[in-house]
Design a protein around this motif. Structure first.
Motif, PDB file in Angstrom:
ATOM      1  N   SER A 218       0.425  -1.338  -0.669  1.00 50.48           N
ATOM      2  CA  SER A 218       0.404  -0.190  -0.149  1.00 50.48           C
ATOM      3  C   SER A 218       0.719   1.095  -0.219  1.00 50.48           C
ATOM      4  CB  SER A 218      -0.367   0.334   1.720  1.00 50.48           C
ATOM      5  OG  SER A 218      -0.065  -0.161   2.788  1.00 50.48           O
ATOM      6  N   ILE A 219       0.429   2.362  -1.102  1.00 50.30           N
ATOM      7  CA  ILE A 219       0.729   3.818  -0.810  1.00 50.30           C
ATOM      8  C   ILE A 219       0.361   4.600  -0.281  1.00 50.30           C
ATOM      9  CG2 ILE A 219       2.151   5.196  -2.515  1.00 50.30           C
ATOM     10  CD1 ILE A 219       2.618   3.247  -4.298  1.00 50.30           C
ATOM     11  N   PRO A 220       0.630   5.079   1.080  1.00 52.43           N
ATOM     12  CA  PRO A 220       0.167   6.456   1.756  1.00 52.43           C
ATOM     13  C   PRO A 220      -0.198   7.240   0.522  1.00 52.43           C
ATOM     14  CG  PRO A 220       2.268   6.449   2.167  1.00 52.43           C
ATOM     15  CD  PRO A 220       2.025   5.412   0.933  1.00 52.43           C
ATOM     16  N   THR A 221      -1.355   7.720   0.799  1.00 50.38           N
ATOM     17  CA  THR A 221      -2.324   9.221  -0.071  1.00 50.38           C
ATOM     18  C   THR A 221      -2.539  10.580   0.211  1.00 50.38           C
ATOM     19  OG1 THR A 221      -4.558   8.174  -0.144  1.00 50.38           O
ATOM     20  CG2 THR A 221      -3.592   6.777  -1.560  1.00 50.38           C
ATOM     21  N   LYS A 222      -3.519  10.829   0.304  1.00 47.18           N
ATOM     22  CA  LYS A 222      -3.220  12.269   0.884  1.00 47.18           C
ATOM     23  C   LYS A 222      -3.352  12.322   2.069  1.00 47.18           C
ATOM     24  CE  LYS A 222      -6.744  13.209  -3.108  1.00 47.18           C
ATOM     25  NZ  LYS A 222      -7.443  12.818  -3.498  1.00 47.18           N
ATOM     26  N   LYS A 223      -2.700  13.326   2.542  1.00 48.63           N
ATOM     27  CA  LYS A 223      -2.574  14.160   3.825  1.00 48.63           C
ATOM     28  C   LYS A 223      -4.141  14.089   4.413  1.00 48.63           C
ATOM     29  CE  LYS A 223       1.887  13.703   3.906  1.00 48.63           C
ATOM     30  NZ  LYS A 223       2.119  12.932   4.906  1.00 48.63           N
ATOM     31  N   GLU A 224      -3.912  13.086   5.977  1.00 42.41           N
ATOM     32  CA  GLU A 224      -5.558  13.880   6.203  1.00 42.41           C
ATOM     33  C   GLU A 224      -5.892  15.681   6.433  1.00 42.41           C
ATOM     34  OE1 GLU A 224      -8.040  11.767   6.513  1.00 42.41           O
ATOM     35  OE2 GLU A 224      -6.651   9.816   6.222  1.00 42.41           O
ATOM     36  N   ASP A 225      -5.270  16.312   7.237  1.00 42.60           N
ATOM     37  CA  ASP A 225      -5.303  17.751   7.684  1.00 42.60           C
ATOM     38  C   ASP A 225      -5.813  18.287   6.270  1.00 42.60           C
ATOM     39  OD1 ASP A 225      -2.867  17.244   5.690  1.00 42.60           O
ATOM     40  OD2 ASP A 225      -1.877  18.299   7.782  1.00 42.60           O
ATOM     41  N   TYR A 226      -5.272  18.138   5.384  1.00 40.54           N
ATOM     42  CA  TYR A 226      -6.098  18.749   3.996  1.00 40.54           C
ATOM     43  C   TYR A 226      -6.856  17.606   3.128  1.00 40.54           C
ATOM     44  CZ  TYR A 226      -2.163  18.272   1.229  1.00 40.54           C
ATOM     45  OH  TYR A 226      -0.638  17.870   0.298  1.00 40.54           O
ATOM     46  N   VAL A 227      -7.026  16.886   3.453  1.00 41.27           N
ATOM     47  CA  VAL A 227      -7.888  15.654   2.298  1.00 41.27           C
ATOM     48  C   VAL A 227      -8.991  16.021   2.206  1.00 41.27           C
ATOM     49  CG1 VAL A 227      -9.126  13.884   3.622  1.00 41.27           C
ATOM     50  CG2 VAL A 227      -8.542  13.385   2.012  1.00 41.27           C
ATOM     51  N   SER A 228     -10.094  17.132   2.284  1.00 41.00           N
ATOM     52  CA  SER A 228     -11.178  17.330   2.342  1.00 41.00           C
ATOM     53  C   SER A 228     -11.306  18.324   1.494  1.00 41.00           C
ATOM     54  CB  SER A 228     -11.730  17.891   3.700  1.00 41.00           C
ATOM     55  OG  SER A 228     -11.285  18.928   4.043  1.00 41.00           O
ATOM     56  N   LEU A 229      -9.974  19.191   0.973  1.00 38.72           N
ATOM     57  CA  LEU A 229      -9.649  20.320   0.243  1.00 38.72           C
ATOM     58  C   LEU A 229      -9.592  20.411  -1.087  1.00 38.72           C
ATOM     59  CD1 LEU A 229      -7.527  23.014   3.717  1.00 38.72           C
ATOM     60  CD2 LEU A 229      -9.482  22.685   2.415  1.00 38.72           C
ATOM     61  N   LEU A 230      -8.748  18.733  -1.505  1.00 36.69           N
ATOM     62  CA  LEU A 230      -8.137  18.883  -2.593  1.00 36.69           C
ATOM     63  C   LEU A 230      -9.999  18.235  -3.253  1.00 36.69           C
ATOM     64  CD1 LEU A 230      -5.350  16.454  -2.107  1.00 36.69           C
ATOM     65  CD2 LEU A 230      -5.487  19.007  -3.082  1.00 36.69           C
ATOM     66  N   PRO A 231      -9.833  18.593  -5.176  1.00 34.41           N
ATOM     67  CA  PRO A 231     -10.414  18.085  -5.565  1.00 34.41           C
ATOM     68  C   PRO A 231     -10.733  16.731  -5.639  1.00 34.41           C
ATOM     69  CG  PRO A 231      -9.294  20.354  -7.225  1.00 34.41           C
ATOM     70  CD  PRO A 231      -8.689  19.792  -5.913  1.00 34.41           C
ATOM     71  N   GLU A 232     -11.633  16.166  -6.010  1.00 35.83           N
ATOM     72  CA  GLU A 232     -11.854  14.714  -5.746  1.00 35.83           C
ATOM     73  C   GLU A 232     -11.210  14.038  -6.845  1.00 35.83           C
ATOM     74  OE1 GLU A 232     -16.159  10.687  -5.721  1.00 35.83           O
ATOM     75  OE2 GLU A 232     -15.877  13.587  -6.082  1.00 35.83           O
ATOM     76  N   GLY A 233     -10.462  13.087  -6.300  1.00 37.63           N
ATOM     77  CA  GLY A 233      -9.517  12.385  -6.944  1.00 37.63           C
ATOM     78  C   GLY A 233      -8.573  13.131  -8.167  1.00 37.63           C
ATOM     79  N   LEU A 234      -7.851  14.295  -7.109  1.00 30.69           N
ATOM     80  CA  LEU A 234      -6.477  14.629  -8.294  1.00 30.69           C
ATOM     81  C   LEU A 234      -5.980  13.345  -8.390  1.00 30.69           C
ATOM     82  CD1 LEU A 234      -6.044  17.653  -8.836  1.00 30.69           C
ATOM     83  CD2 LEU A 234      -5.076  17.673  -6.659  1.00 30.69           C
ATOM     84  N   MET A 235      -5.295  14.329  -9.210  1.00 32.66           N
ATOM     85  CA  MET A 235      -3.720  12.787  -9.335  1.00 32.66           C
ATOM     86  C   MET A 235      -2.290  13.452  -9.065  1.00 32.66           C
ATOM     87  SD  MET A 235      -5.226   9.783  -8.419  1.00 32.66           S
ATOM     88  CE  MET A 235      -3.879   9.057  -9.170  1.00 32.66           C
ATOM     89  N   GLY A 236      -1.573  13.437  -8.823  1.00 30.70           N
ATOM     90  CA  GLY A 236      -0.474  13.899  -8.463  1.00 30.70           C
ATOM     91  C   GLY A 236       0.422  14.029  -9.562  1.00 30.70           C
TER      92      GLY A 236
END
Length: 392
Positions: A218-236
């Protein structure tokens, strides 16, 4: 006998509630040896120099008649040590102060852009469609997410899963099969025009995702402190060299262009907002410079050697005059000089988690609180339930 007046307790409130220290100091700073102090860094060299002084005093007292050297050598060495420590600390604090000012610049740009977006996101009649309102809310959240992305990048922390690791959708064309995995159009949904080319999304990843399986773990995804701020499904694209802060500023710049095309922003205002985005990116670039450009290693090596040389020569110069008292004297001198050098070490990279680093977590949380209150009031105004009339 009248009692002494008590010190007022600090009661921080919004704004700046997280950036301020909430608790009063229980001990005078002169008695503090733990939180915020550099004693852990300097304990080993102070101990070693004290033990070396014990050896010198023992040899001078019981083995040889005298191993003393002229004390006139000490002033010459102390001048060099002082100059090097002054340069080290002034350079370290300049990096700290510059980093703090850059963070203020970034926060100011986010405040300005959020304010302008929320006030001007409507036509001349004061109307905006539901899709346009959602677009405005999304870009304001992206502005706040820029702060968190900058913080995590400066701390070399993972942000969101890279697009090259996204699970492929069913292949629908020969063209898709011929492309590299990280470039296949089937990996991303390009239909969201509000996201732009760098805001690619995939329906297989959502904001609630915690991990992304790639066959090897498993690879960690978005940080919990601003996960709700990013557009849904945004890929880096961090695995390809594109930082998330720059990726998010592209979304912000795209919104400015759409607002100009819709007639929300006239040309001078759109230009001013682009300048704000440029200032934000410039400030982040200066913070990256501080993070990625350490003090030259030649200076660090010579400084360590000069400090060690001075504190090793000092016992020979004072052993005849002070005897066994040379041990605490050398320990005090080593504590002072290595302590000054340790402060410079902590200030060199001010973006971490140390007590003496910039309080990025609290400062960014305060900015988030401000912008999200503005966003909530803006949303309430459009729903006709605002009390303060801020956006009427």
């Amino acid at each position: 006998m009248a009692s002494l007046p008590t010190q007022p307790q600090r009661q921080p409130t919004y704004p700046l509630a997280h950036a301020f220290r909430k608790k009063p100091r229980r001990l005078p700073l002169v008695l503090r040896f733990a939180k915020g102090a550099v004693h852990e860094i300097i304990a080993l060299p102070v101990l070693l120099h004290s033990l070396f002084t014990v050896l010198i005093v023992y040899l001078d007292t019981y083995v040889w008649d005298s191993i003393n050297i002229p004390s006139t050598i000490i002033p010459s060495l102390s001048i060099v040590v002082g100059l090097m420590l002054v340069f080290r600390n002034s350079t370290g604090y300049d990096r700290f102060w510059t980093g703090r000012n850059c963070l203020t610049t970034i926060g100011t740009c986010v405040r300005n852009l959020a304010r302008i977006f929320l006030v001007n996101s409507k036509d001349k009649e004061g109307r905006a469609s539901e899709a346009e309102k959602r677009d405005t809310e999304k870009v304001v959240r992206c502005l706040v997410a820029v702060l968190y992305a900058i913080k995590h990048n400066l701390r070399a922390e993972f942000n969101i899963p890279p697009a090259s690791l996204a699970p492929p959708l069913p292949k629908t064309s020969t063209f898709a099969r011929s492309q590299p995995a990280s470039r296949r159009p089937s990996y991303v949904d390009r239909t969201a025009s509000s996201s732009g080319i760098l805001g690619m999304t995939t329906p297989l990843l959502s904001d609630s995702a915690a991990t992304l399986e790639n066959g090897e773990g498993s690879i960690p995804t978005k940080k919990e402190d601003y996960v709700s701020l990013l557009p849904e499904g945004l890929m880096g694209y961090e695995d390809q060299g594109l930082g998330l802060p720059l990726q998010l500023t592209v979304l912000v710049e795209s919104y400015i262009r759409r607002g100009f095309d819709r007639g929300w922003f006239h040309a001078p205002l759109a230009s001013q907002m682009s300048v704000q985005v440029n200032s934000l990116v410039d400030a982040y670039g200066r913070m990256e410079t501080i993070r990625s450009t350490p003090i030259p290693v030649a200076h660090l090596i010579h400084q360590k050697q000069v400090l060690a040389l001075f504190t090793c020569v000092l016992p020979f110069a004072i052993v005849d005059d002070y005897g066994w008292w040379s041990i605490p004297i050398v320990a005090i001198v080593a504590f002072t000089l290595y302590g000054i050098e340790g402060i410079g070490v902590q200030l060199e990279d001010p973006f971490g988690y140390d007590k003496n680093d910039i309080k990025m977590d609290g400062i960014i949380e305060d900015t988030r609180q401000e912008v999200m209150v503005l966003l909530e009031e803006w949303r309430a105004t459009h729903e006709g339930r605002a009390m303060g009339g801020m956006f009427d």
